[in-house]
Each structure stands twice: as structure tokens, then as C-alpha cells.
Design a protein around this motif. Structure first.
Motif, PDB file in Angstrom:
ATOM      1  N   SER B  57       0.828  -1.209   0.000  1.00 42.31           N
ATOM      2  CA  SER B  57       0.000   0.000   0.000  1.00 42.31           C
ATOM      3  C   SER B  57       0.859   1.254   0.000  1.00 42.31           C
ATOM      4  CB  SER B  57      -0.912   0.022   1.227  1.00 42.31           C
ATOM      5  OG  SER B  57      -1.657  -1.140   1.270  1.00 42.31           O
ATOM      6  N   ASN B  76      -0.045  -9.099  -0.583  1.00 45.06           N
ATOM      7  CA  ASN B  76      -1.450  -9.045  -1.004  1.00 45.06           C
ATOM      8  C   ASN B  76      -2.006 -10.436  -1.257  1.00 45.06           C
ATOM      9  OD1 ASN B  76      -1.882  -6.224  -1.026  1.00 45.06           O
ATOM     10  ND2 ASN B  76      -0.639  -6.090  -2.881  1.00 45.06           N
ATOM     11  N   ASN B 266      -8.340  -0.091  -1.457  1.00 41.97           N
ATOM     12  CA  ASN B 266      -7.082  -0.788  -1.242  1.00 41.97           C
ATOM     13  C   ASN B 266      -6.678  -1.440  -2.557  1.00 41.97           C
ATOM     14  OD1 ASN B 266      -4.950  -2.275  -0.472  1.00 41.97           O
ATOM     15  ND2 ASN B 266      -5.931  -3.240   1.285  1.00 41.97           N
ATOM     16  N   GLN B 269      -4.911  -4.936  -2.994  1.00 43.72           N
ATOM     17  CA  GLN B 269      -5.753  -6.123  -2.802  1.00 43.72           C
ATOM     18  C   GLN B 269      -6.809  -6.261  -3.878  1.00 43.72           C
ATOM     19  OE1 GLN B 269      -7.526  -7.024   0.873  1.00 43.72           O
ATOM     20  NE2 GLN B 269      -5.613  -6.963   2.017  1.00 43.72           N
TER      21      GLN B 269
END
Lengths: 312, 303
Positions: B57, B76, B266, B269
Motif C-alpha cells: 500500500s 497481497n 485498497n 488487494q
């Protein structure tokens, strides 16, 4: 075919009459067998396609709480809404533009693939068809991320050239462009594959004859390729028109119809009204507006497919 | 005549006749150039999915070149593949798709056999009807179907809405018409002598179907199976409308609704999930490309 069928019946009748009961004979009869073989199909179409289609017409004539019959009330209500006319305009622009570009790109790419030596064609075709294979909901998420205004790739790349930042999905005009772009990306490979198959079925002699007559490449496309492919082009375009016109995934994930309903098309608007605002009759009315254009396209497809069937 | 032959196979042979083969060579170079451009256009989103899925991230929100991974990480993937929620989506998707494929084949293969070989009253009309059904889009039927299932629930107490198995009823409406249609085509292309011989030898209609038609039309059967699977796997509108609880969602809807929390995306992901969701159709495609393409082109032809 007919002779054999008769023969089959006679043989079965002659030997079966003595050995088996009449129920057995009934079960062996061709029409009975055929009926049982097609029964699940007929049930499926009748219960889950035909019935809902008719039910949707019934629903469209009810009021929001579905207790009162309002006739064409929902339709006249929609006619008075500015949003609805925007949806109509939007859907038509979206479907027509996207289909034209898909057809053009598909045609051009098919020619390029056809042009290169046959040995390498499989590899290129394989890579070019990938957009069609990925579930559209998944690939649209990737586009959504590519279009991201602040962190992502398109604006970063453009900023290297001193352009931007472009508000891809927040600005109505850009949002329309983005939706059409994603749809073209997703649908062009389908055209490419169909045209490629059609190109391969054009006899080489025709091109040889054209070359002997001194035709240049443009004349060869215009007088040989296009007439030979006319039918497949018509079928593919009409088919894609139906699918694009009824598209839901791409618009829903990219913009959900925003900004301010300016990219809403029939399917997403019907979802917004019918499911999210739970006005089921109004939603049913919205989606019923797709029927006329779908029906016209379907009739033409059917005509072309049957023609094609007779040629073969 | 001989010049024409060279014209067609020109690029890989020695240049013999001046302008024509030089034109060909240039046409070839341009073809490759544009093909590369189009392939880049086609593969940008999936490759970008892969790139993003390998980033943390922190790297995604940093102002670095988004086209490159500086600190590749599998976090992830680990996070998603150990999350019960994601595995549940995957399981639901797999379950629904596999059952739908089986149901589709059980309905469409016998029906296609009957429609292709046993001319009976109304068979031509039914075949046309099947094709027309294939043209009816999901966005036309989701509202009446939703109301229908709600009514069934009210009348009989059978809960269909918000259960994954409701999809087992609606997906066949998308897969069966197309599969029946292409199987009619494949069955019709089998020489009549084959089933005539079988019938003379005393085979029943069912034996003709299982012993002769299914083995001979196996490529068509594989194409239809692939189609049914990819359609069920990719379907987005029906599960979005009919299921809402998190444990009932299938993959496409699960990823779009649960990984996007409010305004917080996000992306690492989401892209990982999207890539994993795209993987089964892509893997099938990689191994069975020819069947896939055969099925695709068979839809627009008859016989």
C-alpha cells in the motif's frame, strides 16, 4: 433422413409388437423420445425466460407499491423525466460509437494478423484475444485503477508529456470517453476473431483474379473481401449491438452512472431505479425500453444466420 | 501466375521481383508494428493488475513510477488467500460454475440432438426460439426475476433470494441457449450415414446419442463446456441483484463490493483479487485456446 426414420419405425414396430408392451413402444417412438429430450430445455425457456419477460410487462403497469394498476402511468412518468431522455441518448451514443470502433479495430487487426506468416498467427491471436477472456467485471476494475485521477498510471504517463491531470471519470465528457474506450477494448477482440475466421474462408483464387486484373490493395478489400464477408460483418455487428446496448458491468463499475447520471445507460438506470430505489415497476418499464431495438437487431440477425445456413 | 504465387508467399522467400516483394516486406513490417501497438493496448490492464498486485500500500500511494515495482511483495496474495471471506467467494464461484456447467450440458446436449436429428412437430420453431433466447440480455430480465423469486418466497416459504443457489436457476438461462445452438451446429455436421448405420444395427435413439454423437462431436462439447464455464464465472449482474450477504457472494461481486470500503480503495488487494478472479478463465484459455475460438466463431453460424 426421412427414409431412415420411416424404416426405423417399421423395424421397431414389426419386432417390438410381439415382444414389448405398448408403453415400451410409445417410449421408443421418435416423437416421444424427442419430446423428453427437449423437455428440460422447453421448461427452462418457458419458466425462466418467457414467463419473466411477460411478467415484466405486467410489472410495468403497476404503481410503486405494486398494488394498483396504472396502465401506461410509468411510461408517461418516464417520458416527463429529463434523466430518462438523457439515458436514451446516452445508451444510443454509447452503443453506436462503441460498436463502430470495435468493428473498425477488429477489421484492421484481423487484416494485420492475416497478413503475417501463418506460423506466427496463433501467438498474436492468442495475445489479442485476452481482453475478451478476462471477466469484464475484473478487467474493468483494472481500468478503474488505471483511470484513478491522482495516483495512477494514465495521468502519471501524461504528466511526463506535460499534459493533464485529466479527470477521467469525474468529468462527464471524459467519463463517456472512458466507458466507450473500455468497451472497445473488451469487445474488439471478438470482432477480430470473427473477421479472421471469415478472412480465411475467402478463396485465394478471388484475390489472384483481382491481382491479375490489376486491383490495388484497397480495391481488393472493397471488391473482394467486403462482399465476401458481408454476412459475417452484419451478424457480428448486430450481435455486438445487442450486447453493448444491454451492457451493465462496465458502466456500473467505472462510474455507476455518475457524475450526476450523465453516463447512465438503460441497464444501469434500471438497476438504480428498480433495485437500489426499490421501485420495481419503474425499473421494469426502463428495461422494457430496450426491447424494440433489441427486437429489430434480433430479427436481422436471424435473417442473416438463416441465409448463412442455407449457403453452407 | 508465378508472380502471384511469389506475391502471396513473398516475405519469407528471397527477393526476386523488385517492387512487388518490396511492397510485401513493407506491408509485413507495418503489420508487425501495428500488431505490437494493439497487443500493448490489449495487455495493459492485465499487466497493470499484476504490477499493482505485487506492490505494498505504501508503494502504491508513493509518488513513484506506477509502471514499475520497486519493492515486490507477495503480501497481497498471502492476505487474500488466507482470508476466509475471499476463499468463500472463490468457493461460491467455483461451486456455482461447476454445477451450472453440468446442468447446462445435461439440458442442452439431448435437446440439441433432438433438434438436429429428430425432425418433429415444431422442431424448427424451437431451434429458432433457442437462438432468440440467446439474444435476450440479462439486463432485461433481472427485475422480473427478482420479483418472481420474492413472490415464490412469499407463497411457498422457499428462500431463494440472497442464497448462492438461486444462481443455479438463473445462470442456465444464459448458458443453455448458446450451448444448445452450437451443439445443434456440431451435431448437424455429423454425416447422416453414421447414425443411419447405428440405427440399422439396432441402436436406440439414446444409444445413437451417447455412443456416436457425443464422441464424434467432442470438440464441440468441449467448446460448449468452456463457454458455459466462462459465462458463469464472469456473470456480474445477477449475483449483484440476487445476493447481498457477504457469505453468499460470488467472486466478481465479492471483490467489487467488499474490497472497496467507502472511499478507501485498497488497490493492491483489489488488483490481486481481480487477477485471481481472472485466473481460471485465463488458464483454461491458455490450454484450450483452439476450442475456445471454435466455440466463439460457431455461435454465428448454422451447421
Amino acid at each position: 433422413m426421412a427414409d431412415v426414420v420411416v424404416e426405423h419405425g417399421r423395424v421397431a414396430g414389426a419386432t417390438g409388437a410381439r415382444k414389448r408392451t405398448s408403453l415400451h413402444n410409445a417410449l421408443k417412438r421418435k416423437s416421444t423420445v424427442a419430446f423428453f429430450l427437449t423437455l428440460p430445455l422447453i421448461l427452462l425457456i418457458a419458466l425462466l425466460v418467457l414467463y419473466p419477460a411477460l411478467f415484466s410487462i405486467h410489472l410495468a403497469t403497476l404503481n410503486k407499491s405494486m398494488q394498483k394498476f396504472v396502465g401506461f402511468g410509468n411510461f408517461t412518468f418516464l417520458f416527463k423525466r429529463e434523466t430518462f431522455w438523457m439515458v436514451v441518448k446516452q445508451s444510443c451514443i454509447f452503443a453506436i460509437t462503441a460498436v463502430i470502433f470495435k468493428a473498425l479495430i477488429g477489421f484492421i487487426v484481423a487484416h494485420f494478423v492475416h497478413n503475417i506468416p501463418a506460423k506466427g498467427q496463433r501467438k498474436w491471436r492468442g495475445m489479442l484475444l485476452v481482453p475478451w477472456v478476462i471477466p469484464p467485471a475484473m478487467s474493468t476494475l483494472a481500468w478503474l485503477w488505471l483511470f484513478d485521477p491522482s495516483y495512477s498510471a494514465f495521468n502519471y504517463t501524461l504528466s511526463l508529456f506535460g499534459i493533464g491531470p485529466v479527470n477521467w471519470l469525474g468529468d462527464a465528457a471524459w467519463a463517456r470517453f472512458s466507458i466507450i474506450l473500455v468497451n472497445v477494448w473488451y469487445g474488439a477482440p471478438f470482432f477480430m476473431i470473427m473477421y479472421l475466421a471469415a478472412l480465411k474462408s475467402v478463396p485465394d483464387q478471388l484475390y489472384e483474379a483481382a491481382a491479375i486484373d490489376g486491383a490495388n490493395w484497397w480495391q481488393r478489400i472493397w471488391y473482394v473481401t467486403l462482399p465476401m464477408m458481408r454476412n459475417i460483418i452484419a451478424i457480428t455487428t448486430l450481435f455486438s449491438l445487442i450486447v453493448t446496448f444491454a451492457n451493465f458491468d462496465i458502466v456500473r463499475i467505472l462510474t455507476s452512472g455518475g457524475p450526476l447520471d450523465q453516463t447512465q445507460i438503460f441497464a444501469t438506470y434500471a438497476f438504480r431505479v428498480g433495485i437500489e430505489s426499490s421501485d420495481i415497476p419503474l425499473g421494469a418499464s426502463v428495461s422494457l425500453f430496450m426491447v424494440p431495438i433489441l427486437a429489430v437487431a434480433a430479427i436481422f440477425i436471424l435473417r442473416d444466420v438463416n441465409k448463412r445456413g442455407n449457403e453452407a | 501466375m508465378s508472380t502471384i504465387a511469389i506475391d502471396k508467399a513473398g516475405p519469407r522467400r528471397k527477393v526476386k521481383y523488385g517492387s512487388m516483394s518490396r511492397d510485401r516486406a513493407w506491408a509485413l513490417r507495418w503489420s508487425y508494428f501495428f500488431l505490437v501497438v494493439f497487443v500493448i493496448f490489449s495487455l495493459t490492464p492485465p499487466i497493470y493488475m499484476l504490477i499493482t498486485s505485487l506492490k505494498s500500500s505504501a508503494e502504491i500511494s508513493a509518488a513513484t513510477n506506477p509502471w514499475w515495482v520497486f519493492h515486490p511483495t507477495l503480501s497481497n496474495y498471502v492476505e487474500l488467500l488466507t482470508s476466509n471471506q475471499f476463499l468463500r467467494f472463490f468457493w461460491n464461484s467455483a461451486m456455482v460454475s461447476i454445477v451450472v456447467v453440468i446442468v447446462t450440458m445435461l439440458i442442452s446436449v439431448p435437446a440439441a440432438f433432438a433438434l438436429a436429428r429428430m425432425k418433429f412437430w415444431g422442431s424448427a420453431t424451437l431451434a429458432t426460439g433457442v437462438f432468440l433466447t440467446y439474444l435476450i440480455p440479462d439486463s432485461l430480465l433481472f427485475i422480473p426475476l427478482f420479483k418472481m423469486f420474492a413472490l415464490i418466497q412469499d407463497l411457498t416459504g422457499i428462500t431463494l433470494l440472497n442464497r448462492w443457489y438461486v444462481l443455479l436457476f438463473v445462470y442456465p438461462t444464459l448458458t443453455v441457449p448458446f450451448c444448445t445452438w452450437i451443439m445443434i451446429g456440431y451435431f448437424a455436421s455429423i454425416p447422416k450415414e453414421l447414425d443411419e448405420a447405428a440405427i440399422i444395427d439396432g441402436a436406440s435413439w439414446l444409444q445413437t446419442l451417447t455412443r456416436i454423437f457425443i464422441p464424434v462431436a467432442l470438440p464441440g462439447l468441449i467448446a460448449a463446456t468452456i463457454f458455459a464455464f466462462t459465462v458463469s464465472w464472469a456473470q456480474f449482474l445477477y449475483p449483484l441483484v440476487f445476493t447481498t450477504s457477504i457469505d453468499q457472494l460470488v467472486l466478481p461481486v465479492g471483490i467489487t463490493t467488499t474490497l472497496i470500503k467507502g472511499d478507501v480503495f485498497n488497490w493492491g488487494q483489489i488488483m490481486t483479487g481481480a487477477l485471481l478472479g481472472a485466473a481460471p478463465p485465463l488458464i483454461i484459455y491458455a490450454f484450450l485456446m483452439d476450442y475456445y475460438i471454435a466455440g466463439l466463431t460457431a455461435g454465428a453460424t448454422k451447421g
